[in-house]
Scaffold this motif. Structure first.
Motif, PDB file in Angstrom:
ATOM      1  N   ARG A  48       1.073  -1.400   0.080  1.00  0.00           N
ATOM      2  CA  ARG A  48      -0.399   0.051  -0.486  1.00  0.00           C
ATOM      3  C   ARG A  48       0.847   1.612   0.229  1.00  0.00           C
ATOM      4  N   PHE A  49       1.934   0.992   0.145  1.00  0.00           N
ATOM      5  CA  PHE A  49       2.936   2.532   1.147  1.00  0.00           C
ATOM      6  C   PHE A  49       4.153   2.243   0.367  1.00  0.00           C
ATOM      7  N   GLY A  50       4.326   1.386  -0.102  1.00  0.00           N
ATOM      8  CA  GLY A  50       5.703   1.163  -0.946  1.00  0.00           C
ATOM      9  C   GLY A  50       6.690   0.614   0.745  1.00  0.00           C
ATOM     10  N   HIS A  51       8.098   0.012  -0.511  1.00  0.00           N
ATOM     11  CA  HIS A  51       8.680  -0.725   0.128  1.00  0.00           C
ATOM     12  C   HIS A  51       9.330   0.186   1.065  1.00  0.00           C
ATOM     13  N   TYR A  52       9.434   1.226   1.140  1.00  0.00           N
ATOM     14  CA  TYR A  52      10.532   2.551   1.819  1.00  0.00           C
ATOM     15  C   TYR A  52       9.545   2.951   3.086  1.00  0.00           C
ATOM     16  N   SER A  53       8.147   1.796   3.610  1.00  0.00           N
ATOM     17  CA  SER A  53       7.081   2.719   4.626  1.00  0.00           C
ATOM     18  C   SER A  53       8.134   1.742   5.412  1.00  0.00           C
ATOM     19  N   ILE A  54       8.259   0.453   5.560  1.00  0.00           N
ATOM     20  CA  ILE A  54       8.394   0.055   6.792  1.00  0.00           C
ATOM     21  C   ILE A  54       9.623  -0.583   6.613  1.00  0.00           C
ATOM     22  N   HIS A  55      10.500  -0.775   8.482  1.00  0.00           N
ATOM     23  CA  HIS A  55      11.815  -1.761   7.695  1.00  0.00           C
ATOM     24  C   HIS A  55      11.792  -2.215   9.395  1.00  0.00           C
ATOM     25  N   ARG A  56      12.870  -3.326   9.035  1.00  0.00           N
ATOM     26  CA  ARG A  56      13.003  -3.471  10.683  1.00  0.00           C
ATOM     27  C   ARG A  56      14.644  -2.467  10.885  1.00  0.00           C
ATOM     28  N   ALA A  57      14.458  -2.167  12.082  1.00  0.00           N
ATOM     29  CA  ALA A  57      15.335  -1.180  12.711  1.00  0.00           C
ATOM     30  C   ALA A  57      16.562  -1.159  13.043  1.00  0.00           C
ATOM     31  N   CYS A  58      17.312  -2.544  12.502  1.00  0.00           N
ATOM     32  CA  CYS A  58      18.854  -2.788  11.848  1.00  0.00           C
ATOM     33  C   CYS A  58      18.901  -2.415  10.521  1.00  0.00           C
ATOM     34  N   VAL A  59      18.681  -2.056  10.037  1.00  0.00           N
ATOM     35  CA  VAL A  59      18.892  -1.918   8.773  1.00  0.00           C
ATOM     36  C   VAL A  59      19.120  -0.556   8.182  1.00  0.00           C
ATOM     37  N   LEU A  60      18.455   0.202   9.673  1.00  0.00           N
ATOM     38  CA  LEU A  60      18.816   1.711   9.274  1.00  0.00           C
ATOM     39  C   LEU A  60      20.291   1.943  10.426  1.00  0.00           C
ATOM     40  N   LEU A  61      21.016   1.058  10.731  1.00  0.00           N
ATOM     41  CA  LEU A  61      22.332   1.103  10.903  1.00  0.00           C
ATOM     42  C   LEU A  61      23.101   1.887   9.683  1.00  0.00           C
ATOM     43  N   ASP A  62      22.794   0.999   8.383  1.00  0.00           N
ATOM     44  CA  ASP A  62      23.393   1.994   7.261  1.00  0.00           C
ATOM     45  C   ASP A  62      22.672   1.858   6.149  1.00  0.00           C
ATOM     46  N   SER A  63      21.837   2.935   6.686  1.00  0.00           N
ATOM     47  CA  SER A  63      21.095   2.813   4.969  1.00  0.00           C
ATOM     48  C   SER A  63      21.436   3.572   3.608  1.00  0.00           C
ATOM     49  N   LYS A  64      22.103   3.200   3.724  1.00  0.00           N
ATOM     50  CA  LYS A  64      22.952   3.602   1.912  1.00  0.00           C
ATOM     51  C   LYS A  64      23.147   2.060   1.767  1.00  0.00           C
ATOM     52  N   LEU A  65      23.584   1.382   2.425  1.00  0.00           N
ATOM     53  CA  LEU A  65      23.670  -0.316   2.312  1.00  0.00           C
ATOM     54  C   LEU A  65      22.806  -0.591   1.910  1.00  0.00           C
ATOM     55  N   THR A  66      21.357  -0.793   3.000  1.00  0.00           N
ATOM     56  CA  THR A  66      20.215  -1.377   2.732  1.00  0.00           C
ATOM     57  C   THR A  66      19.450  -0.507   1.665  1.00  0.00           C
ATOM     58  N   GLY A  67      19.632   0.282   1.287  1.00  0.00           N
ATOM     59  CA  GLY A  67      18.319   1.208   1.089  1.00  0.00           C
ATOM     60  C   GLY A  67      18.347   1.297  -0.458  1.00  0.00           C
ATOM     61  N   PHE A  68      17.582   0.082  -0.511  1.00  0.00           N
ATOM     62  CA  PHE A  68      17.273  -0.947  -1.970  1.00  0.00           C
ATOM     63  C   PHE A  68      15.924  -1.953  -1.921  1.00  0.00           C
ATOM     64  N   SER A  69      15.474  -1.581  -3.289  1.00  0.00           N
ATOM     65  CA  SER A  69      14.162  -2.957  -2.488  1.00  0.00           C
ATOM     66  C   SER A  69      13.872  -3.711  -3.351  1.00  0.00           C
ATOM     67  N   PRO A  70      14.676  -4.750  -3.307  1.00  0.00           N
ATOM     68  CA  PRO A  70      15.113  -6.213  -4.469  1.00  0.00           C
ATOM     69  C   PRO A  70      13.538  -6.268  -5.219  1.00  0.00           C
ATOM     70  N   LYS A  71      12.599  -6.345  -4.582  1.00  0.00           N
ATOM     71  CA  LYS A  71      11.703  -6.612  -5.278  1.00  0.00           C
ATOM     72  C   LYS A  71      10.875  -6.059  -6.343  1.00  0.00           C
ATOM     73  N   GLU A  72      11.628  -4.595  -6.490  1.00  0.00           N
ATOM     74  CA  GLU A  72      10.902  -3.734  -7.249  1.00  0.00           C
ATOM     75  C   GLU A  72      11.519  -4.075  -8.549  1.00  0.00           C
ATOM     76  N   ASP A  73      13.483  -3.800  -7.919  1.00  0.00           N
ATOM     77  CA  ASP A  73      14.155  -3.141  -8.528  1.00  0.00           C
ATOM     78  C   ASP A  73      14.456  -3.979  -9.849  1.00  0.00           C
ATOM     79  N   HIS A  74      14.629  -6.037  -9.335  1.00  0.00           N
ATOM     80  CA  HIS A  74      14.778  -6.662 -10.109  1.00  0.00           C
ATOM     81  C   HIS A  74      13.654  -7.169 -11.580  1.00  0.00           C
ATOM     82  N   ILE A  75      14.527  -7.703 -12.654  1.00  0.00           N
ATOM     83  CA  ILE A  75      13.524  -7.806 -13.792  1.00  0.00           C
ATOM     84  C   ILE A  75      13.444  -8.642 -14.471  1.00  0.00           C
ATOM     85  N   ILE A  76      14.811  -9.097 -14.848  1.00  0.00           N
ATOM     86  CA  ILE A  76      15.677 -10.178 -15.301  1.00  0.00           C
ATOM     87  C   ILE A  76      15.617 -10.831 -14.981  1.00  0.00           C
ATOM     88  N   HIS A  77      15.696 -12.282 -15.337  1.00  0.00           N
ATOM     89  CA  HIS A  77      15.853 -13.783 -14.429  1.00  0.00           C
ATOM     90  C   HIS A  77      16.581 -14.426 -15.435  1.00  0.00           C
TER      91      HIS A  77
END
Lengths: 413, 80
Positions: free
Chosen positions: A379-408
């Motif tokens: 409903r609100f997008g991938h970045y709307s809710i996170h585990r607190a631990c991923v915020l330890l380094d939000s750059k490193l974890t700042g990707f949305s695997p479900k939406e970003d990848h397309i080609i298998h």
């Protein structure tokens, strides 16, 4: 049995050619399609004919390519366009038969065995080439043969706009003198092993005793021997056919090197949530969790572990992942990309043996948390809710695997 | 003659049968050009790049190639 007529159509240097079609001036300069160097997706995905003259190779880094050819123009990939135009090309194939099997975006087998009203295989191939060029503006190479493997081989022989017909009468002259690595599924490793056995051409492979090959390569030896002799009988699948899902996975090339266990852990959290969510979407769960690790020297390996109970719960996937990571990597060399995949899949509602030693209530809770997360994200997008631990380094974890990848990538088997 | 790719606003008519016909081209400066007749419709690649459905149109006595590409229109323009 009636002789089959199979075409293998290959859009020449696909991504690069689509960019050229969109912007014809790119045809006059050496050009390659490559990722963003800043986010470290910096490899060459495709190159045009001028860039090929500079010996630029698919898969090498942008930096290496620029060294070979400083004036090389890099175009960032537009996957939406590639999906759109390759689909348009396949629409043309589908006008001639209902048996069209995609192999990646740019390749497809077309079975014309039972649709001869448009002419012979060669005639239809010529019509298809002409139409794709006029209607979409792309050149394709086509191989025509009586099996899928030779058809694919034929399409690889002449680029661009090649048309090669391989028949039962001429395959010994056309196919057999070719180097063995031209054969489907003979890669670098297999080629080396075959060389040791003094097998350098496809003909030599075909004339080697199948027993010898089976001893050396197992089942695969037999398969390759069959390929070389033109015995491949696999069918071109119907256009409605949907490949059975064998595994669900996600991987990421991190924005910076992953230097320790903690880094890897937070990235794996993001990946495991995505994998769990995609498994649930497909109504599946799986027994085997595997991790793939690629270090910054681009060496790569995978490790896997089977769980007692199949799962699609991110918490459980994560447990196995971390166990695998702890047991198999010491971070002496930093990691560049990591991935998780879950295989040996069964339907989500498949009955499983409950265990006295596992708290089913806890499992149910964990699953419900996952489902809630997914609902919020839908409903609100991938970045709307996170585990607190991923915020330890939000750059490193700042990707949305479900939406970003397309080609298998797909496998022939 | 050098041709240029120009994306343009186009007013289209979609009839009861679902057939789409371009009616009016609106240039960037607001000038409007009525399409007098669509001479030919077919799938085609364009010399200025891109491909889609070609609507060969007669506009004020001139023949121009108008393309429907994915979800928008461009014309093979004689002016940059």
């Amino acid at each position: 049995m009636k002789e089959r007529v199979i075409l293998h159509c290959d859009i020449n240097h696909c991504y690069a050619q689509i960019e050229e079609m969109k912007f014809p001036q790119l045809r006059n300069v050496p050009m390659a399609v490559g990722g963003h160097e800043e986010s470290r997706h910096g490899i060459i995905l495709a190159k045009n004919l001028l860039a090929k003259k500079f010996k630029i190779k698919t898969g090498e880094t942008l930096r290496d390519a620029k060294r070979k050819c400083p004036e090389l123009v890099i175009v960032h990939p537009n996957y939406d366009d590639y999906l759109y135009y390759t689909e348009k090309v396949k629409d043309i194939y589908r006008e001639y038969t209902d048996k069209v099997e995609s192999f990646g975006l740019d390749e497809a087998w077309v079975d014309l065995s039972s649709s001869s009203i448009f002419g012979s295989g060669e005639e239809v191939a010529k019509i298809i080439q002409k139409r794709v060029l006029e209607e979409i503006g792309l050149t394709i190479s086509i191989g025509v043969s009586f099996n899928k493997v030779f058809a694919k081989l034929g399409s690889d022989l002449i680029k661009p706009s090649g048309l090669v017909v391989i028949t039962r009468e001429n395959y010994k002259e056309t196919v057999w003198p070719l180097p063995v690595e031209d054969l489907f599924y003979v890669g670098k490793a297999t080629k080396r092993k075959l060389e040791v056995m003094n097998i350098n051409t496809i003909g030599e492979l075909a004339n080697t005793g199948v027993e010898v090959l089976r001893k050396r390569f197992g089942k695969m030896g037999e398969v390759l021997w069959g390929f070389a002799n033109g015995y491949d009988l696999s069918n071109v699948t119907h256009i409605d056919y949907q490949r059975e899902i064998k595994s669900v996975g996600n991987s990421v090339t991190a924005i910076r090197d992953i230097i320790n266990y903690e880094d890897a852990k937070i990235v794996f959290y993001v990946l495991s949530e995505s994998v769990a969510s995609r498994l649930k979407e497909s109504g599946l769960k799986g027994y085997v969790v595997s991790i793939s690790l690629r270090n910054n020297k681009l060496e790569w390996f995978t490790r896997q572990q089977k769980r007692d109970i199949p799962t699609n719960i991110s918490k459980e996937i994560m447990e196995t992942t971390l166990e695998l990571l702890k047991n198999n990597y010491d971070f002496s060399i930093p990691l560049r990309s990591i991935g998780i995949s879950v295989s040996m899949l069964v339907p989500d509602d498949y009955p499983s043996q409950m265990s006295l030693f596992i708290n089913e209530e806890e499992r149910d809770k964990a699953k419900r948390i996952d489902e809630t997360l997914d609902k919020i994200r839908n409903r609100f997008g991938h970045y709307s809710i996170h585990r607190a631990c991923v915020l330890l380094d939000s750059k490193l974890t700042g990707f949305s695997p479900k939406e970003d990848h397309i080609i298998h990538p797909v496998s022939y088997f | 003659m050098m041709l240029y790719k120009r994306y343009v606003d186009v007013v289209t008519l979609i009839d009861k049968e679902g057939t789409m016909t371009p009616v009016l081209i609106i240039w960037d400066d607001g000038a409007k050009y009525k399409i007098d007749r669509v001479i030919e419709i077919r799938k085609s690649a364009s010399v200025v790049g891109g491909s889609g459905i070609l609507y060969k149109c007669r506009i004020k006595g001139q023949v121009r190639n108008l393309f429907f590409e994915k979800n928008r229109w461009f014309i093979e323009s004689y002016h940059p």
